[in-house]
Design a protein around this motif. Structure first.
Motif, PDB file in Angstrom:
ATOM      1  N   SER A 182      -6.061  11.060  11.985  1.00  0.00           N
ATOM      2  CA  SER A 182      -7.479  11.381  11.896  1.00  0.00           C
ATOM      3  C   SER A 182      -8.003  11.180  10.476  1.00  0.00           C
ATOM      4  N   GLU A 183      -7.231  11.628   9.485  1.00  0.00           N
ATOM      5  CA  GLU A 183      -7.655  11.481   8.083  1.00  0.00           C
ATOM      6  C   GLU A 183      -7.774  10.015   7.692  1.00  0.00           C
ATOM      7  N   LEU A 184      -6.873   9.165   8.194  1.00  0.00           N
ATOM      8  CA  LEU A 184      -6.862   7.755   7.818  1.00  0.00           C
ATOM      9  C   LEU A 184      -7.818   6.917   8.662  1.00  0.00           C
ATOM     10  N   PRO A 213      -7.851  -5.565  -8.687  1.00  0.00           N
ATOM     11  CA  PRO A 213      -7.788  -5.555  -7.219  1.00  0.00           C
ATOM     12  C   PRO A 213      -8.500  -6.743  -6.583  1.00  0.00           C
ATOM     13  N   ASP A 214      -7.992  -7.126  -5.430  1.00  0.00           N
ATOM     14  CA  ASP A 214      -8.640  -8.134  -4.598  1.00  0.00           C
ATOM     15  C   ASP A 214      -9.442  -7.395  -3.529  1.00  0.00           C
ATOM     16  N   LEU A 215     -10.739  -7.298  -3.735  1.00  0.00           N
ATOM     17  CA  LEU A 215     -11.586  -6.526  -2.830  1.00  0.00           C
ATOM     18  C   LEU A 215     -11.917  -7.264  -1.551  1.00  0.00           C
ATOM     19  N   ARG A 216     -11.465  -8.499  -1.416  1.00  0.00           N
ATOM     20  CA  ARG A 216     -11.628  -9.179  -0.127  1.00  0.00           C
ATOM     21  C   ARG A 216     -10.773  -8.505   0.939  1.00  0.00           C
ATOM     22  N   ASN A 217      -9.748  -7.788   0.500  1.00  0.00           N
ATOM     23  CA  ASN A 217      -8.894  -7.017   1.400  1.00  0.00           C
ATOM     24  C   ASN A 217      -9.469  -5.597   1.486  1.00  0.00           C
ATOM     25  N   PRO A 218      -9.919  -5.144   2.649  1.00  0.00           N
ATOM     26  CA  PRO A 218     -10.577  -3.836   2.748  1.00  0.00           C
ATOM     27  C   PRO A 218      -9.621  -2.654   2.702  1.00  0.00           C
ATOM     28  N   ILE A 219      -8.315  -2.865   2.740  1.00  0.00           N
ATOM     29  CA  ILE A 219      -7.358  -1.758   2.792  1.00  0.00           C
ATOM     30  C   ILE A 219      -7.395  -0.971   1.486  1.00  0.00           C
ATOM     31  N   ARG A 220      -7.509   0.352   1.629  1.00  0.00           N
ATOM     32  CA  ARG A 220      -7.402   1.259   0.492  1.00  0.00           C
ATOM     33  C   ARG A 220      -6.240   2.212   0.740  1.00  0.00           C
ATOM     34  N   MET A 221      -5.384   2.344  -0.249  1.00  0.00           N
ATOM     35  CA  MET A 221      -4.316   3.334  -0.157  1.00  0.00           C
ATOM     36  C   MET A 221      -4.875   4.714  -0.512  1.00  0.00           C
ATOM     37  N   GLN A 222      -4.204   5.741  -0.044  1.00  0.00           N
ATOM     38  CA  GLN A 222      -4.603   7.088  -0.427  1.00  0.00           C
ATOM     39  C   GLN A 222      -3.406   8.030  -0.424  1.00  0.00           C
ATOM     40  N   VAL A 223      -3.537   9.113  -1.168  1.00  0.00           N
ATOM     41  CA  VAL A 223      -2.461  10.103  -1.283  1.00  0.00           C
ATOM     42  C   VAL A 223      -2.456  10.981  -0.031  1.00  0.00           C
ATOM     43  N   VAL A 224      -1.281  11.105   0.578  1.00  0.00           N
ATOM     44  CA  VAL A 224      -1.150  11.930   1.794  1.00  0.00           C
ATOM     45  C   VAL A 224      -0.002  12.924   1.639  1.00  0.00           C
ATOM     46  N   SER A 225       0.268  13.328   0.409  1.00  0.00           N
ATOM     47  CA  SER A 225       1.412  14.204   0.136  1.00  0.00           C
ATOM     48  C   SER A 225       1.354  15.507   0.921  1.00  0.00           C
ATOM     49  N   ASP A 226       0.158  16.060   1.077  1.00  0.00           N
ATOM     50  CA  ASP A 226       0.043  17.371   1.729  1.00  0.00           C
ATOM     51  C   ASP A 226       0.552  17.344   3.165  1.00  0.00           C
ATOM     52  N   HIS A 227       0.498  16.217   3.819  1.00  0.00           N
ATOM     53  CA  HIS A 227       0.972  16.127   5.198  1.00  0.00           C
ATOM     54  C   HIS A 227       2.503  16.184   5.274  1.00  0.00           C
ATOM     55  N   PHE A 228       3.169  15.927   4.154  1.00  0.00           N
ATOM     56  CA  PHE A 228       4.634  15.864   4.169  1.00  0.00           C
ATOM     57  C   PHE A 228       5.294  17.022   3.425  1.00  0.00           C
ATOM     58  N   ARG A 229       4.499  17.735   2.622  1.00  0.00           N
ATOM     59  CA  ARG A 229       5.070  18.831   1.847  1.00  0.00           C
ATOM     60  C   ARG A 229       5.551  19.943   2.788  1.00  0.00           C
ATOM     61  N   GLY A 230       6.848  20.232   2.746  1.00  0.00           N
ATOM     62  CA  GLY A 230       7.435  21.248   3.616  1.00  0.00           C
ATOM     63  C   GLY A 230       7.508  20.825   5.072  1.00  0.00           C
ATOM     64  N   SER A 231       7.417  19.521   5.330  1.00  0.00           N
ATOM     65  CA  SER A 231       7.378  19.035   6.715  1.00  0.00           C
ATOM     66  C   SER A 231       8.788  18.808   7.262  1.00  0.00           C
ATOM     67  N   GLY A 253      -6.255   4.329  14.881  1.00  0.00           N
ATOM     68  CA  GLY A 253      -6.190   4.589  16.312  1.00  0.00           C
ATOM     69  C   GLY A 253      -5.191   3.683  16.993  1.00  0.00           C
ATOM     70  N   GLU A 254      -5.301   3.578  18.291  1.00  0.00           N
ATOM     71  CA  GLU A 254      -4.383   2.765  19.083  1.00  0.00           C
ATOM     72  C   GLU A 254      -4.376   1.316  18.583  1.00  0.00           C
ATOM     73  N   GLY A 255      -3.174   0.787  18.423  1.00  0.00           N
ATOM     74  CA  GLY A 255      -3.029  -0.577  17.920  1.00  0.00           C
ATOM     75  C   GLY A 255      -2.954  -0.672  16.412  1.00  0.00           C
ATOM     76  N   ASP A 256      -3.047   0.480  15.718  1.00  0.00           N
ATOM     77  CA  ASP A 256      -2.996   0.498  14.253  1.00  0.00           C
ATOM     78  C   ASP A 256      -1.660   1.060  13.771  1.00  0.00           C
ATOM     79  N   ALA A 257      -1.413   0.913  12.459  1.00  0.00           N
ATOM     80  CA  ALA A 257      -0.195   1.442  11.852  1.00  0.00           C
ATOM     81  C   ALA A 257      -0.522   1.946  10.459  1.00  0.00           C
ATOM     82  N   VAL A 258       0.406   2.691   9.889  1.00  0.00           N
ATOM     83  CA  VAL A 258       0.308   3.103   8.491  1.00  0.00           C
ATOM     84  C   VAL A 258       1.707   3.044   7.891  1.00  0.00           C
ATOM     85  N   PHE A 259       1.767   2.596   6.643  1.00  0.00           N
ATOM     86  CA  PHE A 259       3.033   2.514   5.918  1.00  0.00           C
ATOM     87  C   PHE A 259       2.995   3.494   4.761  1.00  0.00           C
TER      88      PHE A 259
END
Length: 591
Positions: free
Chosen positions: A387-389, A291-309, A392-398
């Motif tokens: 909230s978990e991630l 990993p390139d730790l100069r980039n502060p972005i960390r991915m994380q698992v968010v499956s529970d938010h989509f299961r049965g959604s 806020g305003e002006g941000d995005a998630v992929f």
């Protein structure tokens, strides 16, 4: 006076004014200033301006000079007027008036320019590498490499390590890459191998009782080329230590590597905090084991938010075993234009695309989520996700979804692209991390169990760990990553024969085969082998990072091209019939 020079082209300054001197070097360029000819004369050490006017007996000879001709000049040192001083070079306060000139090595028309650093086709540069190496940038890289090697060597001796050399002609060994085989003339039909690494020998040095070994070692692997890897050979700082744990190896290596980066990194900061990150976490958070730790972005698992959604694509996907949804946060990426651009990037990398949500200010002043996924999930689920991630305003998630092995690498590249696009990657810094707890085994393309890392590593849990699922066995194996590159790889070694036999058995090597292929090591382990471990640091990659280039060929004196060809020396070449007869070989053309 010396036959060729009284001074180098970096020696002269105002204190030499009035002296008669002799210089030798290459004609870097000739400039005609209306009856006065100026030569930038270059040698290994630097540059000196020499000149000749119509009164000089050497004027006619200077007029005929071509770039890169090697000459010797005699002349008088003159101090430059204050307004003509060149502060960019050490000799900028003086110039030398030429009284005599001799051509030592004439030059034909150049196939590529030496003056300047303009781009030129790499194939031409490699075919005429001796000219390419005269260019300032490449010359500087080679000197940097030499200084880095000396610094590494000095630091290892100072840390109590002893330098030993190991054989270049040896036996084939499964190190994870293809061997270069060398046919034996004295033993027809048998082959030596060039060492992929001094692995077995350095372990045997520990068994022999030498305790702390190092070597600047050449290694040979028949690999597919990459920008950060040579396709044939490379050099590494090879290290081995007895009676050590993994932490002891880290404690010994960090001051050496960190010291070299601090010494040669210029104004760039070397972060002294080297975290330990498990292989599993590195793959999850960064999509890579380097990993390139100069980039502060960390991915994380968010499956529970989509299961049965209400977002049916992900909901159905998560019904399949082994699938998950991961989020790539994008602080500051909250616009549809940016989201569309990153989606296009993912498609270019082979994914169907990346879903996204971005947050913006609504007409009533509140923060609202936008994008197809936000509509399908609904306000409550989208707010929980935000909230978990921590967005806020002006941000995005992929989002990427599926089985991790199908998207992990692309997700890692998308994380870096997002970080670069949004200006989140810290510049002017070297950030290191130890990646630990590598799996010992993996399945190959045919579904067979094979070693995923060094086959001589000690499994965590010893013999007991090898009695279960091989794919769950972790090894005492570790890599050091820096700014997205693997710099160091190593392990605590397996020094117990029975554990070694079992480890190789799981990868399809029977006891007899292990005895045959690694007989020297197995035999040695039966006569008192100490616990030991070590690592190897890639010198080419270290210099590549310090030289701030992404192409490893820019820091290797005479590299191969991307097809593993030496365009300058004409290798590989066809052997003569006499050579083949001596080796009892016959070449059979491929169909």
């Amino acid at each position: 006076m010396h036959a060729y020079r009284s001074h180098t082209c970096a020696d002269l300054d105002r204190s030499h004014a009035g002296e008669t001197v002799r210089l030798s070097g290459w004609v870097h360029r000739v400039r005609d200033h209306g009856g006065v000819l100026f030569i930038d004369l270059r040698d290994h050490y630097g540059m000196t301006q020499v000149l000749a006017d119509s009164d000089s007996p050497a004027f006619a000879a200077v007029e005929r000079l071509k770039a890169e001709t090697v000459i010797r000049i005699d002349g008088r040192v003159k101090a430059r007027d204050a307004g003509l001083v060149n502060p960019r070079i050490p000799t900028g306060e003086i110039e030398v008036y030429v009284t005599a000139l001799e051509v030592l090595g004439p030059a034909e028309e150049l196939p590529l320019p030496v003056f300047g650093e303009q781009d030129y086709p790499e194939e031409t540069r490699l075919a005429y590498r001796f000219l390419d190496l005269r260019r300032e940038g490449l010359h500087r890289n080679m000197m940097l490499r030499s200084q880095v090697v000396k610094s590494l060597r000095d630091r290892m001796w100072a840390a109590g390590f002893t330098e030993f050399q190991t054989p270049i002609i040896t036996a084939s060994s499964p190190e994870g890459a293809r061997d270069f085989l060398v046919p034996s003339r004295l033993h027809p039909g048998k082959f030596y191998a060039l060492p992929q690494a001094p692995q077995q020998f350095k372990q045997l040095i520990m068994v022999a009782g030498f305790d702390r070994y190092f070597q600047i070692a050449p290694c040979f692997r028949d690999e597919d080329p990459r920008a950060d890897r040579s396709p044939t050979d490379f050099y590494q700082l090879d290290v081995e230590m007895s009676f050590v744990t993994q932490a002891d190896v880290f404690a010994a290596v960090q001051p050496v590597i960190q010291g070299v980066f601090e010494e040669f990194g210029g104004t760039r900061r070397v972060d002294p905090d080297w975290p330990l990150i498990s292989y599993a976490d590195s793959a999850l958070w960064y999509g890579t084991d380097k990993p390139d730790l100069r980039n502060p972005i960390r991915m994380q698992v968010v499956s529970d938010h989509f299961r049965g959604s209400g977002f049916a694509i992900f909901a159905r996907l998560l019904e399949q075993e082994g699938t998950e949804v991961r989020a790539i946060p994008a602080p500051g990426g909250g616009s549809r234009k940016f989201a569309d651009r990153m989606n296009a990037f993912a498609q270019a990398q082979g994914l169907p695309g990346m879903g996204y949500i971005f947050w913006r200010k609504a007409e009533d002043g509140a923060t609202e989520a936008a994008g197809p996924i936000a509509k399908a999930l609904g306000a409550e689920a989208t707010e929980a996700l935000r909230s978990e991630l921590g967005l806020g305003e002006g941000d995005a998630v992929f989002f990427v979804a599926g089985k991790p092995e199908s998207f992990e690498a692309v997700a890692g590249r998308a994380r870096m692209e997002i970080g670069r696009e949004l200006g989140l990657v810290e510049e002017g810094t070297f950030r290191f991390a130890w990646i630990v707890d590598f799996p010992m085994y993996e399945k190959d393309d045919e579904g067979k169990i094979d070693f995923s890392h060094n086959p001589f590593s000690m499994p965590q849990g010893g013999m007991e760990a090898l009695s279960g699922d091989p794919l769950k066995v972790l090894g005492y194996q570790y890599d050091l990553a820096c700014n997205g590159y693997e710099l160091v790889s190593g392990a605590i070694r397996n020094h117990k024969p029975e554990i070694m036999f079992k480890a190789f058995e799981l990868a399809g090597y029977g006891r007899d085969e292990v005895e045959k292929r690694f007989g020297g090591m197995v035999k040695a382990f039966r006569y008192g082998a100490p616990p030991h471990g070590g690592c190897a640091a890639g010198i080419d990659r270290i210099v590549m990072l310090l030289a701030d280039t992404a192409n490893i060929r820019e820091v290797i004196m005479f590299p191969m091209n991307q097809r593993a060809e030496d365009l300058m020396m004409g290798a590989p070449s066809e052997p003569t019939n006499e050579q083949l007869r001596d080796l009892s070989l016959r070449v059979i053309a491929r169909d």
